[in-house]
Motif scaffolding. Structure first.
Motif, PDB file in Angstrom:
ATOM      1  N   GLY A 196       4.299  -5.514  -6.528  1.00 49.71           N
ATOM      2  CA  GLY A 196       5.407  -5.293  -7.238  1.00 49.71           C
ATOM      3  C   GLY A 196       6.540  -4.366  -6.715  1.00 49.71           C
ATOM      4  N   SER A 197       6.301  -4.080  -5.265  1.00 48.90           N
ATOM      5  CA  SER A 197       7.378  -3.305  -4.628  1.00 48.90           C
ATOM      6  C   SER A 197       8.530  -4.313  -4.437  1.00 48.90           C
ATOM      7  CB  SER A 197       6.675  -2.743  -3.286  1.00 48.90           C
ATOM      8  OG  SER A 197       5.887  -1.925  -3.480  1.00 48.90           O
ATOM      9  N   ARG A 198       9.712  -3.614  -4.366  1.00 54.20           N
ATOM     10  CA  ARG A 198      11.070  -4.330  -4.024  1.00 54.20           C
ATOM     11  C   ARG A 198      11.176  -3.986  -2.573  1.00 54.20           C
ATOM     12  NH1 ARG A 198      14.131  -5.991  -7.944  1.00 54.20           N
ATOM     13  NH2 ARG A 198      13.448  -4.695  -9.350  1.00 54.20           N
ATOM     14  N   THR A 201      10.451  -9.394  -4.353  1.00 53.35           N
ATOM     15  CA  THR A 201       9.609  -8.366  -4.810  1.00 53.35           C
ATOM     16  C   THR A 201       8.367  -8.758  -4.179  1.00 53.35           C
ATOM     17  OG1 THR A 201      10.582  -8.016  -6.795  1.00 53.35           O
ATOM     18  CG2 THR A 201       8.436  -7.574  -7.136  1.00 53.35           C
ATOM     19  N   SER A 240       7.920   1.189 -10.638  1.00 50.04           N
ATOM     20  CA  SER A 240       7.790   0.534 -11.935  1.00 50.04           C
ATOM     21  C   SER A 240       6.239   0.723 -12.419  1.00 50.04           C
ATOM     22  CB  SER A 240       8.155  -0.879 -11.972  1.00 50.04           C
ATOM     23  OG  SER A 240       7.044  -1.490 -10.931  1.00 50.04           O
ATOM     24  N   LYS A 282       4.453   6.583  -9.122  1.00 49.90           N
ATOM     25  CA  LYS A 282       5.820   6.085  -8.239  1.00 49.90           C
ATOM     26  C   LYS A 282       5.574   6.560  -6.766  1.00 49.90           C
ATOM     27  CE  LYS A 282       8.549   7.164 -12.152  1.00 49.90           C
ATOM     28  NZ  LYS A 282       9.713   6.145 -12.651  1.00 49.90           N
ATOM     29  N   LEU A 314       5.892   8.891 -14.458  1.00 52.57           N
ATOM     30  CA  LEU A 314       6.622   7.895 -15.370  1.00 52.57           C
ATOM     31  C   LEU A 314       7.641   8.245 -16.155  1.00 52.57           C
ATOM     32  CD1 LEU A 314       5.861   4.694 -15.602  1.00 52.57           C
ATOM     33  CD2 LEU A 314       4.344   5.432 -17.302  1.00 52.57           C
ATOM     34  N   ASP A 345      13.576   5.801 -10.652  1.00 47.82           N
ATOM     35  CA  ASP A 345      13.744   4.136 -11.237  1.00 47.82           C
ATOM     36  C   ASP A 345      14.885   3.646 -10.596  1.00 47.82           C
ATOM     37  OD1 ASP A 345      11.367   4.510 -12.614  1.00 47.82           O
ATOM     38  OD2 ASP A 345      12.461   5.429 -14.585  1.00 47.82           O
ATOM     39  N   SER A 360      15.469  -0.210  -8.444  1.00 46.88           N
ATOM     40  CA  SER A 360      15.917  -1.085  -9.342  1.00 46.88           C
ATOM     41  C   SER A 360      16.613  -2.222  -8.261  1.00 46.88           C
ATOM     42  CB  SER A 360      17.018  -0.695 -10.300  1.00 46.88           C
ATOM     43  OG  SER A 360      18.098  -0.279  -9.476  1.00 46.88           O
TER      44      SER A 360
END
Lengths: 131, 188
Positions: free
Chosen positions: A50-52, A69, A97, A101, A130, B32, B36
């Motif tokens: 899920g990491s970008r 991703t 996400s 975090k 979160l 966040d 993004s």
């Protein structure tokens, strides 16, 4: 008319210049500075699912090489064009996400003809929560 | 809490009608934004530290350090904004708050801030919530006193009323009635 591509010596190794023999004449094809020297793979290890991620040439951050991703585990991105040998690449990995975090990570690696393997050690962010 | 991150201008916009920013909410929103799809194209916005445990229910306060030219920008208007729940530092020239027309920002900072976990799970900065509220009220009063002393005041044509205006010169801040002998004013 038949044509034959030749390259030799230092120029051939660097792919800086090639000559095209066409019949009785010669046509020189010069490599532009923006043309890739070679293509190689970048491997990111240990990336959280899920990491970008975002990868760019370190000396020219507008030259973005890959982004996406992570599915989790190792990511192999093949066919990355290198305009220097070796080429320093900047890698950013971010993950915010999930329930936990992680601190934004920026690391670097030298991309050579054999590719580059970058171990991604993401550190939990103990301050952010979160949203 | 509503924040809008303007990556081109390096501004974290606090959107209407929010007038109070808590350090915890701010760093949550920043993380966040950084992760993004657009945010990863840009460098890191902020570093954060703190929350190390000092003892039961007590931890070191949060410090959010804005990196590079990043600043917090409140929506323009005539109000006092508050940044609390931890320290906000950094920004260009060590100024983490960008100018907003008409806004005065109360930046509550401490060299020894702590987070105290409460029954409701809330968190506070160096001051207790009651102390923060008292300080905030005092600032409001001091601000109003300044306006009453220095702002534009208009005497009506019949010389029976005085109107004192806010900093914008158009919003009525206070009105007084003037006695017939012109010696006394009383709030209208």
């Amino acid at each position: 008319m038949s044509c034959r591509m030749t390259s030799s010596g230092v120029y051939g190794t660097l792919q800086s210049s090639k000559s095209l023999i066409c019949g009785s004449g010669w046509q020189s094809v010069v490599r532009q500075p923006t043309d890739p020297l070679f293509y190689a793979s970048i491997t990111l290890q240990n990336v959280l699912s899920g990491s970008r991620y975002w990868i760019a040439q370190a000396s020219n951050l507008s030259n973005v090489l890959a982004t996406g991703t992570a599915p989790g585990g190792d990511i192999v991105i093949a066919g990355i064009p290198a305009v220097a040998n070796p080429m320093l690449v900047e890698v950013r990995v971010r993950f915010a996400s999930g329930t936990t975090k992680y601190q934004p990570l920026t690391t670097y690696g030298y991309l050579s003809r054999s590719g580059v393997v970058i171990y991604v050690a993401q550190v939990e962010d103990t301050v952010a929560e979160l949203s | 809490m509503a924040y809008s991150v303007d990556f081109a201008s390096n501004l974290i916009e606090v959107t209407f009608p929010q007038a109070e920013v808590l350090a915890q909410d701010l760093i949550n929103a920043i993380r966040d934004a950084e992760a993004s799809e657009k945010g990863i194209l840009y460098g890191q916005i902020a570093r954060a530290s703190g929350k190390e445990t000092l003892g039961p229910s007590v931890a070191v306060g949060i410090t959010v350090e804005l990196l590079g030219d990043w600043q917090l920008h409140f929506w323009p208007g005539n109000y006092i904004a508050k940044v609390a729940g931890g320290n906000l530092v950094g920004g260009p020239g060590s100024d983490p708050i960008a100018y907003s027309a008409g806004v005065q920002v109360l930046l509550i900072q401490s060299a020894a801030s702590t987070v105290i976990a409460t029954g409701g799970g809330g968190a506070a900065g160096a001051l207790t919530q009651a102390q923060e509220d008292a300080l905030y009220a005092a600032v409001l009063e001091a601000n109003k006193a300044r306006k009453m002393l220095t702002n534009k005041a208009v005497i009506s044509v019949d010389k029976a009323h005085v109107t004192v205006y806010d900093d914008d010169g158009t919003t009525v801040l206070h009105e007084f009635d003037i006695s017939a002998d012109k010696l006394t004013r009383t709030p209208a």
